[in-house]
Design a protein around this motif. Structure first.
Motif, PDB file in Angstrom:
ATOM      1  N   VAL A   1      -4.990  -1.658   2.351  1.00  0.00           N
ATOM      2  CA  VAL A   1      -5.291  -2.530   1.217  1.00  0.00           C
ATOM      3  C   VAL A   1      -4.454  -3.957   1.160  1.00  0.00           C
ATOM      4  CG1 VAL A   1      -6.286  -2.820  -1.234  1.00  0.00           C
ATOM      5  CG2 VAL A   1      -6.684  -0.583   0.382  1.00  0.00           C
ATOM      6  N   ARG A   2      -3.373  -3.855   1.128  1.00  0.00           N
ATOM      7  CA  ARG A   2      -2.507  -4.694   1.097  1.00  0.00           C
ATOM      8  C   ARG A   2      -2.404  -5.729   1.916  1.00  0.00           C
ATOM      9  NH1 ARG A   2       2.099  -1.096  -0.395  1.00  0.00           N
ATOM     10  NH2 ARG A   2       1.164  -0.948  -2.453  1.00  0.00           N
ATOM     11  N   ASP A   3      -2.635  -5.323   3.364  1.00  0.00           N
ATOM     12  CA  ASP A   3      -2.701  -6.230   4.152  1.00  0.00           C
ATOM     13  C   ASP A   3      -4.211  -6.643   4.604  1.00  0.00           C
ATOM     14  OD1 ASP A   3      -0.644  -7.033   5.872  1.00  0.00           O
ATOM     15  OD2 ASP A   3      -0.976  -5.363   7.346  1.00  0.00           O
ATOM     16  N   ASN A   4      -5.224  -5.950   4.304  1.00  0.00           N
ATOM     17  CA  ASN A   4      -6.632  -6.497   4.738  1.00  0.00           C
ATOM     18  C   ASN A   4      -7.563  -6.441   3.432  1.00  0.00           C
ATOM     19  OD1 ASN A   4      -7.923  -4.165   4.443  1.00  0.00           O
ATOM     20  ND2 ASN A   4      -8.429  -3.818   6.669  1.00  0.00           N
ATOM     21  N   GLY A   5      -7.272  -6.058   2.384  1.00  0.00           N
ATOM     22  CA  GLY A   5      -7.985  -6.289   1.217  1.00  0.00           C
ATOM     23  C   GLY A   5      -9.162  -5.708   0.763  1.00  0.00           C
ATOM     24  N   LYS A   6      -9.453  -4.687   1.845  1.00  0.00           N
ATOM     25  CA  LYS A   6     -10.593  -4.198   1.661  1.00  0.00           C
ATOM     26  C   LYS A   6     -10.423  -2.859   0.653  1.00  0.00           C
ATOM     27  CE  LYS A   6     -13.259  -3.534   6.077  1.00  0.00           C
ATOM     28  NZ  LYS A   6     -13.362  -2.442   7.145  1.00  0.00           N
TER      29      LYS A   6
ATOM     30  N   ASP B   1     -10.023  -7.077  -7.561  1.00  0.00           N
ATOM     31  CA  ASP B   1      -8.555  -6.496  -7.032  1.00  0.00           C
ATOM     32  C   ASP B   1      -9.226  -5.232  -6.381  1.00  0.00           C
ATOM     33  OD1 ASP B   1      -6.379  -5.132  -6.394  1.00  0.00           O
ATOM     34  OD2 ASP B   1      -5.581  -5.287  -8.292  1.00  0.00           O
ATOM     35  N   PRO B   2      -8.911  -5.160  -4.916  1.00  0.00           N
ATOM     36  CA  PRO B   2      -9.432  -4.209  -4.203  1.00  0.00           C
ATOM     37  C   PRO B   2      -8.843  -2.935  -4.358  1.00  0.00           C
ATOM     38  CG  PRO B   2      -7.930  -5.626  -2.795  1.00  0.00           C
ATOM     39  CD  PRO B   2      -8.312  -6.256  -4.075  1.00  0.00           C
ATOM     40  N   MET B   3      -7.431  -2.857  -4.793  1.00  0.00           N
ATOM     41  CA  MET B   3      -6.852  -1.682  -5.327  1.00  0.00           C
ATOM     42  C   MET B   3      -7.385  -0.970  -6.691  1.00  0.00           C
ATOM     43  SD  MET B   3      -3.941  -0.751  -3.445  1.00  0.00           S
ATOM     44  CE  MET B   3      -2.878  -1.692  -2.566  1.00  0.00           C
TER      45      MET B   3
END
Ligand code: NAI
Ligand code: MG
Length: 505
Positions: A104-109, A329-331
């Motif tokens: 998630v941090r790298d690709n935002g999914k 926010d994807p998180m």
């Protein structure tokens, strides 16, 4: 990151960032230069990844070849190899939360999407681990007396795996698990945008018992690391997922090197909605096809073909559902649409949107960067275009973003014609309550996967891949292991008389 946007930092700089060295022959490996890995939610670097080049591919391919020929891996029985894969599956399953956060941090999914993928990935290692010792040759009946002949299946050798940024670990698992089950060794080149998770993943595999040198990772750009991997004389097969433009290059280069090559290249997949469908289910399916993962999936249902008589009503329902999608926010668990993975991808999506407007398509929803930006990241609104004609670029080209092109059809034959009117053929969704039509349509549509009253389901058991420009070959399912195996035919003379040496026997 594209090369022009890569910010190289010297060793020792950017100490606050997590650092990810390459992984070659069981050891971390760096060159002293690094690439920043950016977080699409903040738009800022969160990690740095070693910037490798062609020389690092040479080291990795040599290590992989050594592991293939003389290492402990080469001496294992298929049953032992299979057990290693099953153990690796358990080790991965214990780390899914951490791996999902890195993705998630790298690709935002969305974290929910990535958790789902991570929880599912171990199944590929269990499935192919179980298959490792069920690969059988055969005894040939033979038309010649005095000979006994059989075939055996042997691993092809070193495999080069090249992955994209949208689902880095899932698409890696689809290649890595069958390659290892077959007894191959590999060199992985992950996307320069999302390399961190692959490096973590490979370390987990080694801790679980995959011997050093069996799985190597070289990070860096496609034009040097990727190209050298495809070209390397010790590499016998390439498995690639990514754009059709890059796939074409890699396919040509692999052909020049007489290498096997599997290409999974995305598409312009249609969701085809008939008036007799369960429309609530269809709306849901169409939304999941194009707005899930911010449209950044190879099987995105980026064209909606809808029966003319329900066009307006269906578009209304779609717009109402899509308008409510929470961007953010994807998180965070409430988010439904996250950012676009890369800065250049955002520019590309906006370019497609401008082009569609200029070509005369009507914007039924979205079409902009959100007015209130939720963060410093890269966002675009879920976008729906109506008034699209089949020859427009927005109906033909893969956008790889949350952009839907709606085209009406009059009858089944027009639906088929439109469905097959692009150069791609990856997936298709058919929404109807008429069982005969479901069978007819699933026959007539040119695509590697067809979903009837469903969309975007995948399984380790179900072959996945495209027709036409969507690619070459299939991943997943038991057949996929054959891509990593050579058939060897062995003839044994059991008493055949000496023959005329000058003619074929
Ligand atoms: P890409 O297809 O260029 O990159 C995929 C992988 O191939 C990356 O690891 C890259 O470094 C590598 N690569 C690039 N050039 C290479 C070469 N000459 N030789 C060997 N390897 C090479 O995709 P990119 O640039 O990340 O995205 C561009 C477009 O591709 C996107 O806008 C999207 O439309 C599409 N795409 C499609 C995907 C799919 O699953 N079908 C996945 C990702 C992107
Ligand atoms: Mg990134």
């Amino acid at each position: 990151m594209s090369q022009s946007q890569a910010s190289a930092t010297a060793d020792g700089a950017a100490l606050e960032l997590a650092s990810y060295p390459m992984h070659i022959d069981g050891r971390p490996h760096t060159t002293g230069t690094w690439l920043d890995s950016e977080n699409p939610w903040t738009g800022r670097a969160w990690a740095r990844v070693a910037w490798g080049g062609a020389a690092d591919v040479d080291l990795a391919a040599t290590a992989a070849h050594r592991a293939f020929t003389i290492g402990p891996w080469a001496g294992m029985t298929p049953t032992e190899r299979g057990k290693v894969l099953v153990t690796a599956a358990d080790a991965l399953a214990a780390q899914t939360a951490r791996l999902a956060e890195i993705e998630v941090r790298d690709n935002g999914k969305l974290l929910a999407e990535m958790r789902g993928q991570m929880d599912y990935i171990p199944e590929w290692f269990r499935y192919y681990g179980g298959l490792a010792d069920k690969v059988e040759g055969s005894v040939l009946p033979l038309d010649k007396k005095g000979y006994f002949a059989f075939t055996r299946k042997q691993p092809v050798g070193v495999v080069g795996i090249i992955t994209p940024w949208n689902s880095p670990l899932l698409l890696l698992a689809w290649k890595l698990a069958p390659a290892l089950a077959a007894g191959c060794t590999v060199v992985i080149k992950p996307s320069e945008f999302t390399s961190a998770s692959t490096l973590e993943f490979v370390r987990i595999l080694e801790e679980a018992g995959v011997p050093a040198g069996v799985v190597n990772v070289v990070t860096g750009f496609g034009h040097d690391v990727g190209a050298r991997l495809v070209d390397h004389p010790l590499v016998r097969k390439i498995g690639f997922t990514g754009s059709d433009a890059t796939g074409r290059l890699i396919g040509a280069q692999a052909a020049a090197g007489l290498k096997r090559c599997t290409l999974e290249l995305g598409g312009k997949s249609p969701n085809i909605v008939f008036a007799d469908a369960d429309l609530d289910a269809a709306v849901n399916g169409v939304v999941s096809g194009i707005f899930a993962a911010t449209g950044q999936t190879c099987i995105a249902g980026s064209r909606l073909l809808v029966e003319e008589s329900i066009h307006d009503d269906f578009v209304d329902r779609l717009v109402r559902l899509a308008r409510r999608a929470r961007i953010g926010d994807p998180m965070s668990p409430g988010t439904q649409v996250g950012p676009v993975t890369t800065r250049p991808q955002l520019a590309k999506i906006l370019g497609h949107i401008d082009q569609a407007v200029a070509a005369g398509a009507t914007t039924a929803l979205g079409g902009q960067v959100p007015a209130t930006q939720p963060s410093g990241g890269w966002f675009v609104e879920p976008t729906i275009f109506t008034g699209v004609t089949p020859e427009m670029d927005i109906a033909q080209e893969e956008v790889f973003g949350p952009v839907l092109a709606v085209i009406p059809f009059r009858d089944e034959s027009e639906a088929v014609r439109l469905a097959n009117s692009t150069r791609f053929g990856l997936g298709a969704g058919i929404w109807t309550s008429n069982i005969e039509r479901a069978f007819r349509m699933s026959d007539a549509v040119d695509s590697g996967m067809v979903w009837v009253n469903a969309y975007r389901t995948v399984s380790f058991m179900a072959p996945f891949g495209g027709m036409k420009d969507s690619g070459v070959g299939r991943e997943n399912g038991s057949e996929a292991i054959s891509d990593y195996l050579e058939t060897k035919t062995v003839w044994i003379n059991t008493g055949a008389p000496n023959r005329d040496p000058f003619v074929l026997g």
